[in-house]
Design an enzyme around this catalytic site. Structure first.
Site, PDB file in Angstrom:
ATOM      1  N   ASP A  44      -3.073  -8.049   5.229  1.00 45.49           N
ATOM      2  CA  ASP A  44      -3.412  -6.798   5.917  1.00 45.49           C
ATOM      3  C   ASP A  44      -2.893  -6.826   7.351  1.00 45.49           C
ATOM      4  O   ASP A  44      -3.024  -5.851   8.092  1.00 45.49           O
ATOM      5  CB  ASP A  44      -4.918  -6.481   5.835  1.00 45.49           C
ATOM      6  CG  ASP A  44      -5.785  -7.539   6.467  1.00 45.49           C
ATOM      7  OD1 ASP A  44      -5.238  -8.558   6.945  1.00 45.49           O
ATOM      8  OD2 ASP A  44      -7.023  -7.362   6.481  1.00 45.49           O
ATOM      9  N   SER A  45      -2.210  -7.931   7.722  1.00 48.10           N
ATOM     10  CA  SER A  45      -1.453  -7.956   8.980  1.00 48.10           C
ATOM     11  C   SER A  45      -0.408  -6.841   8.980  1.00 48.10           C
ATOM     12  O   SER A  45       0.136  -6.501  10.028  1.00 48.10           O
ATOM     13  CB  SER A  45      -0.777  -9.322   9.180  1.00 48.10           C
ATOM     14  OG  SER A  45      -0.054  -9.687   8.018  1.00 48.10           O
ATOM     15  N   ASP A  83      -4.541  -9.190   0.290  1.00 44.80           N
ATOM     16  CA  ASP A  83      -5.789  -9.142   1.065  1.00 44.80           C
ATOM     17  C   ASP A  83      -6.700  -8.006   0.623  1.00 44.80           C
ATOM     18  O   ASP A  83      -6.222  -6.884   0.397  1.00 44.80           O
ATOM     19  CB  ASP A  83      -5.466  -8.926   2.554  1.00 44.80           C
ATOM     20  CG  ASP A  83      -5.263 -10.215   3.311  1.00 44.80           C
ATOM     21  OD1 ASP A  83      -5.764 -11.268   2.857  1.00 44.80           O
ATOM     22  OD2 ASP A  83      -4.593 -10.176   4.355  1.00 44.80           O
ATOM     23  N   LYS A 112      -7.517 -12.246  -1.508  1.00 44.87           N
ATOM     24  CA  LYS A 112      -8.048 -13.048  -0.389  1.00 44.87           C
ATOM     25  C   LYS A 112      -9.077 -12.219   0.361  1.00 44.87           C
ATOM     26  O   LYS A 112      -8.889 -11.024   0.575  1.00 44.87           O
ATOM     27  CB  LYS A 112      -6.906 -13.468   0.538  1.00 44.87           C
ATOM     28  CG  LYS A 112      -7.387 -14.223   1.784  1.00 44.87           C
ATOM     29  CD  LYS A 112      -6.261 -14.945   2.492  1.00 44.87           C
ATOM     30  CE  LYS A 112      -5.415 -14.094   3.406  1.00 44.87           C
ATOM     31  NZ  LYS A 112      -6.169 -13.439   4.505  1.00 44.87           N
ATOM     32  N   GLU A 114     -12.048 -12.464   3.777  1.00 45.75           N
ATOM     33  CA  GLU A 114     -12.428 -13.199   4.986  1.00 45.75           C
ATOM     34  C   GLU A 114     -13.931 -13.443   5.026  1.00 45.75           C
ATOM     35  O   GLU A 114     -14.717 -12.540   4.698  1.00 45.75           O
ATOM     36  CB  GLU A 114     -12.029 -12.390   6.233  1.00 45.75           C
ATOM     37  CG  GLU A 114     -10.528 -12.185   6.348  1.00 45.75           C
ATOM     38  CD  GLU A 114     -10.127 -11.439   7.626  1.00 45.75           C
ATOM     39  OE1 GLU A 114     -10.984 -11.243   8.518  1.00 45.75           O
ATOM     40  OE2 GLU A 114      -8.950 -11.062   7.717  1.00 45.75           O
ATOM     41  N   GLU A 180      -7.486 -20.367   9.655  1.00 43.11           N
ATOM     42  CA  GLU A 180      -6.682 -19.768  10.729  1.00 43.11           C
ATOM     43  C   GLU A 180      -7.218 -20.194  12.097  1.00 43.11           C
ATOM     44  O   GLU A 180      -8.434 -20.081  12.361  1.00 43.11           O
ATOM     45  CB  GLU A 180      -6.709 -18.235  10.601  1.00 43.11           C
ATOM     46  CG  GLU A 180      -5.898 -17.538  11.693  1.00 43.11           C
ATOM     47  CD  GLU A 180      -5.600 -16.062  11.403  1.00 43.11           C
ATOM     48  OE1 GLU A 180      -5.990 -15.563  10.348  1.00 43.11           O
ATOM     49  OE2 GLU A 180      -4.967 -15.441  12.275  1.00 43.11           O
TER      50      GLU A 180
END
Ligand code: KIV
Length: 264
Positions: A44-45, A83, A112, A114, A180
């Protein structure tokens, strides 16, 4: 031959470093795949490096599905992770729906998400339904408004919390973990404590593999690149050679070097 989860687990067990880069479209996915990248992350960057937002928060599930579809049209072999965007995992039901779309419509192999404690039930549910899941601990870009962009795990209590959350995520069914912006020594401790592959970004050389944002390795990032990234295009004359150099340096253990590591 397509890379599978068992290929990645065997690489991890035999000590072969796993090379991962982000991609958001078919052309770059093709060249990453050709260069021998083991995994492509549709991160999602993309909200920042493609869409020009200040954070990853505005990215929608529809957009993630769209980018995953493009990536999978260009990718033949690499394992594809997508993501779960901000708030698409705010409940088990929503996460299940989002993961289903990313896999069925987007063609992703793995999703993925978070977080630690907050996502344990979600991970258990997705995993029990046969969805490969990657956790993400340390700096969490989706929590930036609350926590900022900071190294995580420098003091003893946050380091212990991170290790505990990593073990809990593994126990609840994650098949892989991204760490990260974590001090190298802590990332190595977590990697040694887990049996699943741990992929680092700004987490030193002691992890099972590395991931970087594509725009960072090609010097395309607008503004300042993170200190843990490296511009691989600087020493060569083509994008394809830069990507190949990244894969080579990760596999050979040359990247990350000590100047890209975060110390305690
Ligand atoms: O979205 C992304 O690119 C990521 C990486 C920073 C690991 O999650």
């Amino acid at each position: 031959m397509r890379t599978t989860l068992s290929t990645l687990k065997s690489m991890h067990q035999s000590g072969e470093k796993i090379a991962c880069l982000t991609a958001y479209d078919a052309s770059f996915a093709h060249w990453l795949d050709q260069a021998g990248v083991d995994m492509i992350l549709v991160g999602d960057s993309l909200g920042m490096v493609v869409q020009g937002h200040a954070t990853t928060l505005p990215v929608t599930l529809d957009e993630m599905v769209y980018h995953a579809q493009m990536v999978q049209r260009g990718n033949q072999r690499a394992w594809c992770i997508a993501d779960l965007p901000f708030m698409s995992d705010s409940s088990v039901e929503k996460a299940l729906e989002a993961a289903t779309r990313l896999m069925k419509e987007g063609g992703a192999n793995m999703v993925k998400l978070e977080g630690g404690e907050r996502v344990l039930n979600i991970v258990a549910q997705l995993s029990s339904l046969g969805i490969p899941v990657c956790g993400h601990l340390g700096l969490l870009p989706q929590s930036v408004e609350k926590k900022g962009y900071k190294v995580v795990g420098r003091d003893r209590s946050s380091a212990e919390k991170l290790l505990k959350e990593a073990l809990a995520l593994q126990a609840h069914g994650v098949d892989m973990l991204v760490l990260e912006c974590v001090p190298s020594a802590l990332a190595q401790t977590v990697t040694e404590a887990l049996s699943i592959p741990v992929i680092g970004i700004g987490a030193g050389s002691g992890t099972s593999g590395q991931v970087l944002v594509l725009h960072d390795i090609l010097g395309l990032t607008v503004g300042k690149s993170p200190m843990f990234a490296k511009n691989f295009l600087e020493d060569t004359d083509s994008i394809q050679k830069a990507i190949t150099a990244y894969v080579h340096e990760v596999k050979a253990g040359y990247f990350p070097a000590s100047n890209h590591e975060i110390s305690l």
